[in-house]
Design an enzyme around this catalytic site. Structure first.
Site, PDB file in Angstrom:
ATOM      1  N   ASP A 107       1.082 -15.641   7.193  1.00  0.00           N
ATOM      2  CA  ASP A 107       0.553 -16.995   6.962  1.00  0.00           C
ATOM      3  C   ASP A 107       0.662 -17.393   5.499  1.00  0.00           C
ATOM      4  OD1 ASP A 107      -0.068 -17.213   9.640  1.00  0.00           O
ATOM      5  OD2 ASP A 107      -2.221 -16.851   9.398  1.00  0.00           O
ATOM      6  N   ALA A 155       3.062  -0.734   4.848  1.00  0.00           N
ATOM      7  CA  ALA A 155       2.584  -0.756   6.234  1.00  0.00           C
ATOM      8  C   ALA A 155       2.007  -2.112   6.640  1.00  0.00           C
ATOM      9  CB  ALA A 155       1.547   0.345   6.436  1.00  0.00           C
ATOM     10  N   PRO A 171       0.795  -1.230   0.000  1.00  0.00           N
ATOM     11  CA  PRO A 171       0.000   0.000   0.000  1.00  0.00           C
ATOM     12  C   PRO A 171       0.830   1.283   0.000  1.00  0.00           C
ATOM     13  CG  PRO A 171      -0.140  -1.129   2.118  1.00  0.00           C
ATOM     14  CD  PRO A 171       0.518  -2.077   1.161  1.00  0.00           C
ATOM     15  N   ASN A 172       0.340   2.204  -0.804  1.00  0.00           N
ATOM     16  CA  ASN A 172       0.855   3.576  -0.912  1.00  0.00           C
ATOM     17  C   ASN A 172       2.173   3.692  -1.669  1.00  0.00           C
ATOM     18  OD1 ASN A 172      -1.325   4.826   0.536  1.00  0.00           O
ATOM     19  ND2 ASN A 172      -0.487   3.874   2.365  1.00  0.00           N
ATOM     20  N   ARG A 225      13.148   4.668  12.577  1.00  0.00           N
ATOM     21  CA  ARG A 225      11.887   5.420  12.512  1.00  0.00           C
ATOM     22  C   ARG A 225      11.017   5.114  13.732  1.00  0.00           C
ATOM     23  NH1 ARG A 225       9.400   4.898   6.705  1.00  0.00           N
ATOM     24  NH2 ARG A 225       8.234   6.701   7.494  1.00  0.00           N
ATOM     25  N   HIS A 254       3.832  -4.356   9.170  1.00  0.00           N
ATOM     26  CA  HIS A 254       3.722  -4.197  10.624  1.00  0.00           C
ATOM     27  C   HIS A 254       2.373  -4.657  11.181  1.00  0.00           C
ATOM     28  CE1 HIS A 254       7.149  -1.814   9.520  1.00  0.00           C
ATOM     29  NE2 HIS A 254       6.401  -0.934   8.885  1.00  0.00           N
ATOM     30  N   HIS A 290      12.679  -2.932   2.487  1.00  0.00           N
ATOM     31  CA  HIS A 290      12.149  -1.597   2.799  1.00  0.00           C
ATOM     32  C   HIS A 290      13.106  -0.541   2.282  1.00  0.00           C
ATOM     33  CE1 HIS A 290       9.103  -3.453   5.195  1.00  0.00           C
ATOM     34  NE2 HIS A 290      10.049  -4.195   5.742  1.00  0.00           N
ATOM     35  N   ILE A 291      12.535   0.493   1.733  1.00  0.00           N
ATOM     36  CA  ILE A 291      13.341   1.595   1.200  1.00  0.00           C
ATOM     37  C   ILE A 291      14.020   2.333   2.346  1.00  0.00           C
ATOM     38  CG2 ILE A 291      13.206   3.800  -0.037  1.00  0.00           C
ATOM     39  CD1 ILE A 291      10.670   2.561  -1.465  1.00  0.00           C
ATOM     40  N   SER A 292      13.262   2.619   3.377  1.00  0.00           N
ATOM     41  CA  SER A 292      13.784   3.356   4.530  1.00  0.00           C
ATOM     42  C   SER A 292      14.333   2.381   5.575  1.00  0.00           C
ATOM     43  CB  SER A 292      12.667   4.205   5.147  1.00  0.00           C
ATOM     44  OG  SER A 292      11.626   3.368   5.634  1.00  0.00           O
ATOM     45  N   TYR A 341      11.635   8.679   1.274  1.00  0.00           N
ATOM     46  CA  TYR A 341      11.613   7.615   0.268  1.00  0.00           C
ATOM     47  C   TYR A 341      12.343   7.979  -1.028  1.00  0.00           C
ATOM     48  CZ  TYR A 341       8.028   5.827   3.397  1.00  0.00           C
ATOM     49  OH  TYR A 341       7.370   5.359   4.504  1.00  0.00           O
ATOM     50  N   ARG A 360       7.169   0.779  13.548  1.00  0.00           N
ATOM     51  CA  ARG A 360       7.755   0.186  12.327  1.00  0.00           C
ATOM     52  C   ARG A 360       8.854  -0.832  12.657  1.00  0.00           C
ATOM     53  NH1 ARG A 360       5.609   3.558   8.279  1.00  0.00           N
ATOM     54  NH2 ARG A 360       5.328   5.679   9.047  1.00  0.00           N
ATOM     55  N   GLU A 372      12.356  -9.747   2.177  1.00  0.00           N
ATOM     56  CA  GLU A 372      11.620  -8.575   2.675  1.00  0.00           C
ATOM     57  C   GLU A 372      12.482  -7.345   2.435  1.00  0.00           C
ATOM     58  OE1 GLU A 372      10.763  -8.725   6.881  1.00  0.00           O
ATOM     59  OE2 GLU A 372      10.104  -6.631   6.911  1.00  0.00           O
ATOM     60  N   ASN A 428       8.073  -5.656  -0.720  1.00  0.00           N
ATOM     61  CA  ASN A 428       7.953  -4.471   0.127  1.00  0.00           C
ATOM     62  C   ASN A 428       6.473  -4.362   0.459  1.00  0.00           C
ATOM     63  OD1 ASN A 428       7.821  -2.063   1.438  1.00  0.00           O
ATOM     64  ND2 ASN A 428       9.068  -0.924  -0.029  1.00  0.00           N
ATOM     65  N   ARG A 455       5.563  12.287  -2.859  1.00  0.00           N
ATOM     66  CA  ARG A 455       5.528  12.874  -1.511  1.00  0.00           C
ATOM     67  C   ARG A 455       6.643  12.282  -0.666  1.00  0.00           C
ATOM     68  NH1 ARG A 455      -0.273  11.543  -1.488  1.00  0.00           N
ATOM     69  NH2 ARG A 455      -1.152  13.144  -2.811  1.00  0.00           N
TER      70      ARG A 455
HETATM   71  O1  CA2 Z   1      10.531   1.918   3.838  1.00  0.00           O
HETATM   72  C1  CA2 Z   1       9.686   1.243   3.246  1.00  0.00           C
HETATM   73  O2  CA2 Z   1       9.864   0.776   2.127  1.00  0.00           O
HETATM   74  C2  CA2 Z   1       8.320   0.999   3.901  1.00  0.00           C
HETATM   75  O3  CA2 Z   1       7.927  -0.330   3.603  1.00  0.00           O
HETATM   76  C3  CA2 Z   1       7.375   1.994   3.275  1.00  0.00           C
HETATM   77  C4  CA2 Z   1       5.989   1.983   3.890  1.00  0.00           C
HETATM   78  C5  CA2 Z   1       6.067   2.077   5.408  1.00  0.00           C
HETATM   79  O4  CA2 Z   1       4.776   1.930   5.973  1.00  0.00           O
HETATM   80  C6  CA2 Z   1       6.990   1.031   6.003  1.00  0.00           C
HETATM   81  O5  CA2 Z   1       7.057   1.219   7.400  1.00  0.00           O
HETATM   82  C7  CA2 Z   1       8.371   1.146   5.408  1.00  0.00           C
HETATM   83  C8  CA2 Z   1       5.145   3.152   3.390  1.00  0.00           C
HETATM   84  C9  CA2 Z   1       5.033   3.231   1.916  1.00  0.00           C
HETATM   85  C10 CA2 Z   1       4.401   4.529   1.561  1.00  0.00           C
HETATM   86  O6  CA2 Z   1       5.149   5.131   0.539  1.00  0.00           O
HETATM   87  C11 CA2 Z   1       4.961   6.431   0.286  1.00  0.00           C
HETATM   88  C12 CA2 Z   1       5.788   6.978  -0.651  1.00  0.00           C
HETATM   89  C13 CA2 Z   1       5.654   8.322  -0.961  1.00  0.00           C
HETATM   90  C14 CA2 Z   1       4.702   9.075  -0.345  1.00  0.00           C
HETATM   91  C15 CA2 Z   1       3.860   8.535   0.591  1.00  0.00           C
HETATM   92  C16 CA2 Z   1       3.990   7.201   0.903  1.00  0.00           C
END
Ligand code: CA2
Length: 153
Positions: A92, A82, A10-11, A112, A85, A105-107, A23, A116, A103, A79, A18
Site C-alpha cells: 500500500d 521477509a 529485516p535481517n 526456494r 512475502h 532479492h539476493i537469492s 546470501y 517465498r 524489487e 530488498n 550467516r
Molecule cells: O534473497 C533475498 O534477498 C531475500 O529478500 C532475503 C530475505 C528472505 O526472507 C527473502 O525471502 C529473500 C532474508 C534476509 C535475511 O538475510 C540474512 C542474511 C544472512 C544471515 C541470515 C539472514
C-alpha cells in the site's frame, strides 16, 4: 544530482555473518560500497538504509514518494527481506507514494521454499530482480539510470 534510495529490510544486517551458501560472504557494508561505486558514473548520490521494522520502511517509502515528486530522487531499490512475502502495508505504501521501486532479492526466491514465491511488492514494483547475489544491487542502480534516461527522452 538525483539520489538513489536503497532500502534493506529485516535481517539483512546479518549479511555475511550467516548462511553464506544462500546470501554469499559479503556484508551489508560491502554491498553499500558496491552501490556507491555503481552510483558514481551515473551521477547519482546514494542513500543506503536498513531496518528491521516494517513501519520504518513504510515511512521511508512515503519520504521517497515526496522526494521523487520533488525531482530529487531517481527511485528506490527495495530488498524488503521477509516482508516481501507478508507486507500489505509495504504494498500500500509503494502504491500510495507513487514511487518507482525496483524489487530486489539476493537469492532466487523461486528456487526456494514455496512461501517465498509470492511477493506483495511485485505488483507495485516497476521491475523485479532476483538470484544475482549481491551483484544484483549495482545492476539495479544501472537499471534505474536506464529508466531515468528513458524517462527524459
Ligand atoms: O534473497 C533475498 O534477498 C531475500 O529478500 C532475503 C530475505 C528472505 O526472507 C527473502 O525471502 C529473500 C532474508 C534476509 C535475511 O538475510 C540474512 C542474511 C544472512 C544471515 C541470515 C539472514
Amino acid at each position: 544530482m538525483k539520489t538513489v534510495l536503497i532500502l534493506n529490510g529485516p535481517n539483512l544486517n546479518l549479511l555475511g555473518t550467516r548462511e553464506p551458501q544462500v546470501y554469499g560472504a559479503h556484508t551489508l557494508a560491502d554491498v553499500q560500497a558496491l552501490c556507491q561505486q555503481a552510483c558514481a558514473p551515473h551521477g547519482f548520490a546514494l542513500d543506503f538504509r536498513q531496518s528491521n521494522h516494517e513501519g520504518e520502511l513504510v515511512d521511508w517509502i512515503h519520504e521517497a514518494g515526496r522526494a521523487q515528486a520533488a525531482g530529487t530522487l531517481a527511485g528506490v531499490i527495495l530488498n524488503a527481506g521477509a516482508y516481501t512475502h507478508t507486507s500489505i502495508a509495504l504494498h500500500d505504501a509503494i502504491k500510495g507514494a507513487g514511487v518507482t521501486v525496483i524489487e530486489l532479492h539476493i537469492s532466487n526466491v523461486f528456487a526456494r521454499e514455496a512461501f517465498r514465491h509470492h511477493s506483495y511488492i511485485s505488483p507495485v514494483a516497476r521491475a523485479v530482480m532476483c538470484g544475482l547475489g549481491v551483484a544484483g544491487y549495482p545492476l539495479a542502480v544501472a537499471a534505474l539510470a536506464q529508466l531515468q534516461a528513458g524517462a527524459s527522452q
